[in-house]
Design a protein around this motif. Structure first.
Motif, PDB file in Angstrom:
ATOM      1  N   ASP A  16     -13.746  -0.357   1.303  1.00 41.58           N
ATOM      2  CA  ASP A  16     -12.713  -1.387   1.379  1.00 41.58           C
ATOM      3  C   ASP A  16     -11.332  -0.787   1.651  1.00 41.58           C
ATOM      4  O   ASP A  16     -10.487  -1.421   2.295  1.00 41.58           O
ATOM      5  CB  ASP A  16     -12.672  -2.201   0.081  1.00 41.58           C
ATOM      6  N   ASP A  37      -9.300  -5.807  -0.248  1.00 37.76           N
ATOM      7  CA  ASP A  37      -8.833  -5.861   1.132  1.00 37.76           C
ATOM      8  C   ASP A  37      -8.559  -7.274   1.596  1.00 37.76           C
ATOM      9  O   ASP A  37      -8.278  -7.500   2.770  1.00 37.76           O
ATOM     10  CB  ASP A  37      -9.838  -5.194   2.069  1.00 37.76           C
ATOM     11  N   THR A  72       0.833  -1.190   0.000  1.00 36.55           N
ATOM     12  CA  THR A  72       0.000   0.000   0.000  1.00 36.55           C
ATOM     13  C   THR A  72       0.870   1.242   0.000  1.00 36.55           C
ATOM     14  O   THR A  72       2.087   1.183  -0.002  1.00 36.55           O
ATOM     15  CB  THR A  72      -0.911  -0.006   1.240  1.00 36.55           C
ATOM     16  N   TRP A 125     -10.909  -0.416   5.385  1.00 37.91           N
ATOM     17  CA  TRP A 125     -10.674  -1.730   5.995  1.00 37.91           C
ATOM     18  C   TRP A 125      -9.227  -2.165   5.782  1.00 37.91           C
ATOM     19  O   TRP A 125      -8.601  -2.736   6.681  1.00 37.91           O
ATOM     20  CB  TRP A 125     -11.618  -2.766   5.406  1.00 37.91           C
ATOM     21  N   LEU A 126      -8.717  -1.929   4.585  1.00 36.64           N
ATOM     22  CA  LEU A 126      -7.346  -2.330   4.291  1.00 36.64           C
ATOM     23  C   LEU A 126      -6.353  -1.572   5.171  1.00 36.64           C
ATOM     24  O   LEU A 126      -5.400  -2.161   5.710  1.00 36.64           O
ATOM     25  CB  LEU A 126      -7.054  -2.080   2.816  1.00 36.64           C
TER      26      LEU A 126
END
Length: 312
Positions: A181, A97, A6, A184-185
């Motif tokens: 999402d 995710d 990420t 959440w990730l």
């Protein structure tokens, strides 16, 4: 191993599938689907020989949509992202995710697959996979999915730590449908790496993520609960819902003392919202040892009993 990285330079632990393995899985799926379609078409042609040309054409179009378009969507939905070809090659379709896909994800992938794979013989899908950094085709981009490899060595310390036991089940009524999402990730990445961060930086990051989660759900954390524990509790609730949706209403992880807790992962809270945390049950008191007989009593012989009572 190149995982999904990420913007915070945190590795999620998923290895995207590349073009050769995806092409092999797709080839297996196409052989199976086209073989089934040909058999069904021959059977329908024999069964509808007495119908007129318009009815036969309508039946052939319906069989094309049901077998070549509907069958892959149904298989990916019911198998949670693993078709026959992906199962043979060790691949799986997941959300961005890392969670299991749902019907809407499989529907978008199947609808775009008609153009990418069936109409262009896979040329568009191959070009998109080569151009994409993570090997995604256009259907994956629109559906928010990713094809990953399952048969890889598990990376250490990638599991999300469970919440404190007294927080399990406290977020069953929270509405999580508005949480994207991407958030959440970020939360999962923080929870898997929070023990490696500086305490002050980790606390500020946890508070920022907790504020964003509260803004999406409208539910503030219980009083006295640290931000990291609140995030872990909500993530555990989401994982439990995904597990019940995938494997049945009675399935769900349970956490307790000694079940994967990370020592020192969460700061100690002052008290939960409903009152103080339950105190640990003290061990039962040890029973006193039996008194040893005195020497005098042990030396004296015990009276013999014969069962005969002398007359009075």
């Amino acid at each position: 191993m190149s995982g999904v990285v990420t913007g915070d330079a945190v590795v999620l632990g998923l290895q995207p599938a590349r073009l050769p393995s995806r092409a092999l899985a797709l080839l297996i799926d196409l052989v199976v689907i086209w073989a089934a379609y040909l058999l069904i078409s021959i059977g329908l042609a024999l069964a509808t020989a007495s119908l007129d040309e318009a009815a036969a054409m309508a039946i052939s179009i319906a069989s094309f949509l049901l077998v070549l378009v509907g069958a892959p969507i149904a298989v990916e939905t019911l198998s949670h992202g693993r078709s026959l070809g992906k199962l043979a090659c060790g691949l799986r379709v997941v959300r961005d995710d890392g969670g299991p896909i749902r019907f809407r994800h499989a529907l978008m992938r199947g609808a775009m697959g008609v153009v990418e794979i069936l109409m262009t013989f896979g040329v568009v899908a191959c070009i998109a996979s080569l151009v994409s950094e993570r090997g995604r085709r256009i259907g994956d981009v629109f559906a928010g999915t990713l094809v990953v490899r399952e048969r890889v060595a598990s990376a250490p310390n990638t599991a999300v730590p469970p919440p404190p036991p007294w927080l399990v089940g406290r977020f069953t009524g929270v509405d999580l449908s508005a949480v994207p999402d991407g958030l959440w990730l970020e939360i999962r990445q923080y929870l898997t790496r929070m023990t490696q961060l500086d305490p002050a930086i980790g606390r500020r990051l946890a508070e920022r993520l907790a504020d964003e989660l509260v803004a999406r759900t409208g539910t503030p954390p219980p009083a006295g609960v640290p931000a990291a524990a609140f995030l872990a509790g909500v993530v555990a609730e989401r994982q439990a819902r995904d597990a019940r949706r995938a494997f049945g209403p009675t399935y769900g992880p349970t956490y307790g003392p000694g079940m994967g807790m990370v020592p020192g992962a969460f700061p100690a809270a002052s008290a939960p919202a409903d009152g103080p945390a339950p105190a640990p049950v003290p061990p039962p008191p040890l029973s006193p040892p039996p008194a040893s007989p005195s020497p005098s009593s042990s030396s004296a012989p015990a009276p013999r009993t014969t069962g005969f009572a002398p007359p009075a």
